[in-house]
Design an enzyme around this catalytic site. Sequence first.
Site: not given
Ligand code: PGA
Length: 261
Positions: A9-11, A95, A97, A167, A173, A213, A234-235
């Site tokens: 997930n590159w956001k 998600h 967010e 999640e 994050g 994470s 994500g990150g």
């Molecule tokens: P993260 O994000 O790996 O940066 O914690 C995961 C996500 O939001 O899908």
Amino acid sequence: MRTPLVVANWKMNGTVAEARALAAGVRDGLRRPRGVEVVLCPPFTALGAVRELLAAGPIALGAQNSHWEAAGAFTGEISPPMLAELGCRYVLVGHSERRKEFGETDEQINRKVRAVLATGMAPILCVGETAEERAQGLTFTTVEGQLRAGLAGLAAAAIGFCVLAYEPVWAIGTGQHAAPAQAGEVHGYLRGLLSELATKEVAQRVRVLYGGSVKPDNAAALTAEPDIDGALVGGASLSPQGFVAIAKKVAHKGVTVLRGD
Ligand code: PGA
């Protein structure tokens, strides 16, 4: 027997040129992935470029969000048929967010899940509790509510096409991933609910990913849990080396599972 799945997930990150470089790095690092299915979810603007790079290879394309209607007066939105046309096979839905920053409701998320399925793509339905909910002992209540609402009205067969992602919001994050046993317990609970909402057979087929994470050094321990079928990253997915390393760790589980060990 569930083939593990690793989703990037590159956001909201990267120019088209950067997306191309990142996708090429992942593609070159995972020429013939065994025991794992890999999906990249770039921002909408880079879907076309990443699709070209992945071409007919083994890595699939996904989107980070979608509207529920196919077309119409919804300024700024992107519909499931538009994503399917660009070659997407998966769509992240709900998600945290999107729930928090854009006020997405369980009802909207359910409409998105249904619209994505109706277009022939697989929704990756995200659920997870906040730090406050966890502190109040509401982890299971929260994820159960999100799961039931997200899958409301779906036939058992349709549930079988979905992917779930657990999640915990406090782990996203933050560099603070859930302890494998702690996450594994929630995954087991979600699979139990899937048996109830669909059938035991369907529940055994649906992949439940962990996200929050995930890094190369914790991916193996997390996915060693029997009910954790992969990762939503994500990150760490913004580095091709990091993401490839995670996919390889998860593939190790896949090879074992597929061999029937
Ligand atoms: P993260 O994000 O790996 O940066 O914690 C995961 C996500 O939001 O899908």
